[in-house]
Design an enzyme around this catalytic site. Structure first.
Site, PDB file in Angstrom:
ATOM      1  N   SER A 126     -10.456   5.685  -4.366  1.00 40.64           N
ATOM      2  CA  SER A 126     -11.409   6.787  -4.475  1.00 40.64           C
ATOM      3  C   SER A 126     -10.959   7.816  -5.518  1.00 40.64           C
ATOM      4  O   SER A 126     -11.763   8.300  -6.309  1.00 40.64           O
ATOM      5  CB  SER A 126     -11.572   7.459  -3.110  1.00 40.64           C
ATOM      6  N   LYS A 131      -2.283  -1.464  -3.798  1.00 43.15           N
ATOM      7  CA  LYS A 131      -3.118  -0.263  -3.748  1.00 43.15           C
ATOM      8  C   LYS A 131      -2.247   0.971  -3.880  1.00 43.15           C
ATOM      9  O   LYS A 131      -1.230   1.045  -3.209  1.00 43.15           O
ATOM     10  CB  LYS A 131      -3.858  -0.254  -2.406  1.00 43.15           C
ATOM     11  N   LYS A 140       0.852  -1.183   0.000  1.00 40.89           N
ATOM     12  CA  LYS A 140       0.000   0.000   0.000  1.00 40.89           C
ATOM     13  C   LYS A 140       0.889   1.235   0.000  1.00 40.89           C
ATOM     14  O   LYS A 140       1.738   1.403   0.872  1.00 40.89           O
ATOM     15  CB  LYS A 140      -0.899   0.004   1.226  1.00 40.89           C
TER      16      LYS A 140
END
Ligand code: PBG
Length: 355
Positions: free
Chosen positions: A305, A279, A225
């Protein structure tokens, strides 16, 4: 197949002659024996030779929760996405199940009064997420529920961990993450998804799950991440953005690094992760490919998002075709090796796939 240089090929089409095409040269380049467009001409050939497929089985739908009843609040930077009270989240879970979406992921918006320095609300067995898990499990037993294990929706400073001397303290944070994972497992969460990037948290959570009678609980490690700016709209959605002091570069990965992602993934698998995550998505598909290629474990990707917002905003201006970029970006994740994709487009994509 390239032809030997000294043996000119006599087969020349009229069209090739007209265009001044030299067979020997073309054959060396593979043309016209090879015309890749032949396979692309018709829908049926395209379907026959297609290398990857996208199905509703590949979709995970992230849902934002808010306290209240019959309440839905819009998220300014994510048109079409809303925070839902538990009763409406149950309805959304039903919709997801009907569409064939295998799992949903829950993210709470925590009231400001419940946020503190040490994220105590995260370990409250009747917090918003735990109540939602219970309600959804009761009403929609066949859908998988994924819970984020991280403290940022619960801290007054917006960081994913507990601060000691102004820094997110790794080991102190793990203690809270373990307690958080246990209340979520107790509530009935199927997949615990630590998204905090503390070192050693997967091993600690796995040990605690075994010890406390949850040997079947799955762990999806947000293994690679990155400290990305693509999370901006999410932070507004869970209400941590305005609160965040500083950045997350001290625990999330440097966007400049690739090999380090493989080390992160190797550790999380060794510590007991059942699945791993890369991610963000689109800007990190090289990482996704490398992870899948190296470890052959279930590998998910998070279409964040910010990615959603970029595509939707451009579509609202008429600059991109919403449905097409949605499907193309999801297929790109599949092609890069994703077994499933977290995407705010999940219900729309599922409807599209159902025709
Ligand atoms: C919390 C968390 C974040 C996201 C998922 N879990 C934000 C962050 O790490 O700052 C981002 C999801 C998205 O942008 O859609 N740890």
């Amino acid at each position: 197949m390239a032809a030997p240089k000294d043996k000119p090929i006599s087969l020349r089409t009229e069209r090739a002659k007209r265009s001044g095409f030299k067979a020997a040269e073309g054959a060396r380049a593979g043309f016209p024996a090879t015309r890749l467009r032949r396979n692309r001409r018709s829908d049926w050939t395209r379907r026959l030779v297609r290398e990857n497929t996208l199905s509703t089985d590949d979709l995970i739908w992230p849902l934002f929760l808010i306290d209240g009843d019959k309440k839905r609040t819009p998220i300014a930077a994510m048109p079409g996405v809303e925070r839902l009270s538990i009763d409406l989240a149950v309805k959304a879970a039903e919709e997801a199940a009907t569409l064939g979406i295998p799992a949903i992921a829950l993210f709470p918006y925590t009231e400001a009064s419940l946020r503190d320095e040490t994220a105590s609300e995260a370990v409250n067995p009747t917090n918003l997420v735990c109540r939602a898990v219970r309600a959804i499990k009761r009403e929609v037993p066949d859908i998988g529920i994924i819970c984020d294990v991280a403290l940022d929706p619960y801290t007054s400073h917006g960081h994913d961990g507990v601060l000691v001397d102004g820094e997110v303290d790794n080991d102190r944070t793990i203690e809270v993450l373990v307690a958080q994972a246990l209340v979520q497992a107790e509530a009935g969460c199927d997949i615990l998804a630590p998204s905090d990037m503390m070192d050693g948290r997967i091993g600690a959570i796995r040990a605690a799950l075994e010890e406390h009678g949850f040997p079947k609980a799955l762990i999806l490690a947000y293994a690679a991440k990155y400290a990305s700016s693509f999370y901006g709209p999410f932070r507004d959605a869970v209400g941590s953005g305005a609160k965040l002091k500083g950045d997350k570069l001290g625990y999330q990965m440097d966007p400049a690094n690739g090999a380090e992602a493989l080390r992160e993934v190797a550790l999380d698998i060794a510590e007991g992760a059942d699945m791993v995550m890369v991610k963000p998505g689109l800007a990190y598909l090289d990482i996704l490919w490398r992870v899948k290629d190296a470890f052959h474990v279930p590998t998910f990707v998070y279409q964040t998002s910010g990615e959603y917002s970029m595509m939707v905003a451009a579509a609202e201006r008429g600059w991109l075709d919403r449905d097409r970029v949605m499907m193309e970006s999801l297929m790109a994740c599949k092609r890069a090796g994703a077994d499933a994709v977290f995407t705010y487009f999940a219900p729309d994509a599922a409807r599209k796939l159902k025709g």
